[in-house]
Scaffold this motif. Structure first.
Motif, PDB file in Angstrom:
ATOM      1  N   ASP A 129     -12.419 -32.060  57.538  1.00 19.66           N
ATOM      2  CA  ASP A 129     -13.788 -32.453  57.157  1.00 19.66           C
ATOM      3  C   ASP A 129     -13.641 -33.688  55.990  1.00 19.66           C
ATOM      4  N   MET A 130     -12.936 -33.215  55.009  1.00 20.29           N
ATOM      5  CA  MET A 130     -12.780 -34.150  53.716  1.00 20.29           C
ATOM      6  C   MET A 130     -11.673 -35.399  54.287  1.00 20.29           C
ATOM      7  N   ASN A 131     -10.744 -34.941  54.992  1.00 20.94           N
ATOM      8  CA  ASN A 131      -9.669 -35.950  55.354  1.00 20.94           C
ATOM      9  C   ASN A 131      -9.815 -36.745  56.516  1.00 20.94           C
ATOM     10  N   ILE A 132     -10.257 -36.324  57.696  1.00 22.37           N
ATOM     11  CA  ILE A 132     -10.330 -36.969  59.030  1.00 22.37           C
ATOM     12  C   ILE A 132     -11.914 -37.331  59.041  1.00 22.37           C
ATOM     13  N   GLY A 134     -13.958 -37.566  56.530  1.00 27.75           N
ATOM     14  CA  GLY A 134     -14.075 -38.610  55.570  1.00 27.75           C
ATOM     15  C   GLY A 134     -13.629 -39.852  55.826  1.00 27.75           C
ATOM     16  N   THR A 135     -12.209 -40.101  56.424  1.00 22.93           N
ATOM     17  CA  THR A 135     -11.988 -41.365  56.803  1.00 22.93           C
ATOM     18  C   THR A 135     -12.797 -42.013  57.958  1.00 22.93           C
ATOM     19  N   ILE A 136     -13.184 -41.364  58.857  1.00 22.75           N
ATOM     20  CA  ILE A 136     -14.193 -41.905  59.958  1.00 22.75           C
ATOM     21  C   ILE A 136     -15.414 -42.747  59.178  1.00 22.75           C
ATOM     22  N   ARG A 137     -15.841 -41.686  58.433  1.00 21.87           N
ATOM     23  CA  ARG A 137     -17.112 -42.154  57.574  1.00 21.87           C
ATOM     24  C   ARG A 137     -17.008 -43.551  56.870  1.00 21.87           C
ATOM     25  N   LEU A 138     -15.835 -43.474  56.114  1.00 20.98           N
ATOM     26  CA  LEU A 138     -15.396 -44.575  55.403  1.00 20.98           C
ATOM     27  C   LEU A 138     -15.204 -45.675  56.182  1.00 20.98           C
ATOM     28  N   LEU A 139     -14.432 -45.692  57.443  1.00 18.37           N
ATOM     29  CA  LEU A 139     -14.528 -46.658  58.314  1.00 18.37           C
ATOM     30  C   LEU A 139     -15.638 -47.030  58.989  1.00 18.37           C
ATOM     31  N   GLY A 145      -0.524 -32.376  56.614  1.00 17.93           N
ATOM     32  CA  GLY A 145       0.244 -33.286  57.364  1.00 17.93           C
ATOM     33  C   GLY A 145      -0.392 -33.992  58.507  1.00 17.93           C
ATOM     34  N   ARG A 146      -0.985 -32.751  59.277  1.00 22.01           N
ATOM     35  CA  ARG A 146      -1.564 -33.312  60.436  1.00 22.01           C
ATOM     36  C   ARG A 146      -2.965 -34.218  60.175  1.00 22.01           C
ATOM     37  N   THR A 147      -3.560 -34.038  59.221  1.00 21.05           N
ATOM     38  CA  THR A 147      -4.516 -34.978  58.795  1.00 21.05           C
ATOM     39  C   THR A 147      -4.059 -36.279  58.434  1.00 21.05           C
TER      40      THR A 147
END
Ligand code: NAD
Ligand code: WQD
Length: 338
Positions: free
Chosen positions: A99-102, A104-109, A150-152
């Motif tokens: 949630d936070m990493n993936i 989060g990055t999609i939402r930021l993009l 690492g996967r994220t």
């Protein structure tokens, strides 16, 4: 001059990067939800740089707020530091990390796309290489993630590469950090791990202040010169300056790159302990302990791509790393004989 938003802007690496960017004449905007940083970092940055960077308190997953921030503070690029980064925690709570990493990055993009911001520098990690066949590791080495953190990182890299390949992003730099340590030499900003530190340098600095009785050395029977794990430690200010160079490069050339950031020098646990004792005059009591699950024997970078592409060269050695890490921790502990 570039105007740039730093997500996770009050965190360890971002706060040092803000200083390096400011020194090179760039304009910095900070965004953070303070989930892993101290409230006084913006004021410390103001005293250190003489500049009051605009600060947005927000979660990167909150698209309307991030979009509004990008409208109030138009930028040329984003440097995306905000993430969770503890390997053990990622295995204990996978959904939190996805949630936070993936997400989060999609939402930021998405917020960047809505705002027309099309350049990104991303905090990736050498953890994407997992157990390497050999060191030094070059960027085309196979990626073998061994834990959810690492996967994220790998998924986030792939997301960014896909957006660059399809023209949604004009320019992107995936920066694979090895082991950042140390602090700004002023001792005004540094790393503030919450709870028991996972990483070697912050743990050792807390042994040096007397907060912890000894350092456990996780394994002394590896196939390395002294049997302890070998890593590529780099000074956080060298890392910070690499971000400025990467940003300048991708903005000038509208290209996308994936690059290691390390010194290329392998240092063992015992090497680092001895360098720390030399640089600080403090003795570190050691306890030889079993290997830590998931650790690799040796992992260090081939940093030639960063040198060739960005013109980056490290300026600081292991003694500087130890001295500055200690200055910061000693200042926090109220120790004045540094
Ligand atoms: P850090 O925890 O000090 O900084 C991360 C910052 O992001 C913190 O200030 C935190 O409050 C903020 N943040 C977290 N989630 C957020 C969210 N959802 N919205 C807004 N802000 C949020 O960590 P760091 O060591 O400075 O690491 C920065 C980046 O570098 C991370 O992406 C990390 O994975 C990566 N990295 C770190 C290391 C390392 O050893 N420190 C090594 C390789 C890669
Ligand atoms: C370094 C060496 C340990 C603590 C981690 C993450 C990686 C990246 C950087 C974010 C190893 C030994 C450690 C201790 C010890 N972070 N050690 N006693 O494991 O290389 O990398 O941080 O992306 O993803 O996995 O760094 O500092 O934890 O360990 O002997 O108390 O020190 O075994 O050899 P690592 P580290």
């Amino acid at each position: 001059m570039t105007r740039v938003l730093l997500t996770g802007g009050t965190g360890y690496i971002a706060s040092h990067t803000a200083v390096a960017l400011s020194e090179r004449g760039h304009e910095v905007v900070l965004l953070d939800n303070f989930s892993n940083s101290e409230r006084d970092v913006p004021e410390r940055l103001r005293r250190l740089t003489g500049k009051a960077f605009p600060l947005i308190e927000a979660d990167i997953r909150d698209v309307p707020t991030v979009t509004a921030a990008l409208s109030a503070h138009p930028v040329d690029a984003v440097i995306h530091f905000a993430a969770l980064k503890a390997v053990g925690e990622s295995e204990a709570d996978p959904l939190l990390y996805y949630d936070m990493n993936i997400i989060g990055t999609i939402r930021l993009l998405q917020a960047m796309q809505e705002s027309g911001v099309r350049r990104i520098v991303f905090s990736s990690s050498a953890t994407v290489y997992g157990q390497p066949d050999a060191s030094p590791i070059q960027e085309d080495a196979p990626t073998r993630v061994q834990n959810i953190y690492g996967r994220t990182k790998l998924v986030m890299e792939d997301l960014i590469r896909d957006l660059a390949r399809t023209g949604k992003l004009l320019a992107a730099a995936n920066l694979r950090y090895f082991n950042p340590v140390g602090a700004h030499p002023s001792a005004m900003i540094g790393e503030t791990p919450r709870g028991v530190p996972n990483n070697l340098m912050p743990y050792m600095t807390q042994v040096a202040t007397g907060e912890r009785p000894h350092l456990s050395v996780f394994g002394d029977d590896y196939d390395t010169p002294d049997g302890t794990g070998v890593r590529d430690y780099l000074h956080v200010m060298d890392l910070a300056e690499a971000h400025a160079l990467a940003l300048e490069h991708i903005c000038a050339h509208e290209v996308s790159v994936t690059v290691n950031l390390g010194t290329g020098i392998g240092i063992s646990v015992l090497d680092l302990v001895h360098a720390f004792e030399r640089a600080t005059g403090r003795k570190i009591p050691l306890k030889m302990s079993p290997r830590r699950p998931g650790d690799v024997a040796s992992n260090y970078a081939n940093p030639e791509a960063a040198a060739r592409i960005f013109g980056w060269k490290v300026q600081r050695d292991v003694d500087d790393m130890c001295r500055d890490a200690w200055r910061w921790q000693a200042a926090r502990a109220g120790i004045n004989d540094v």
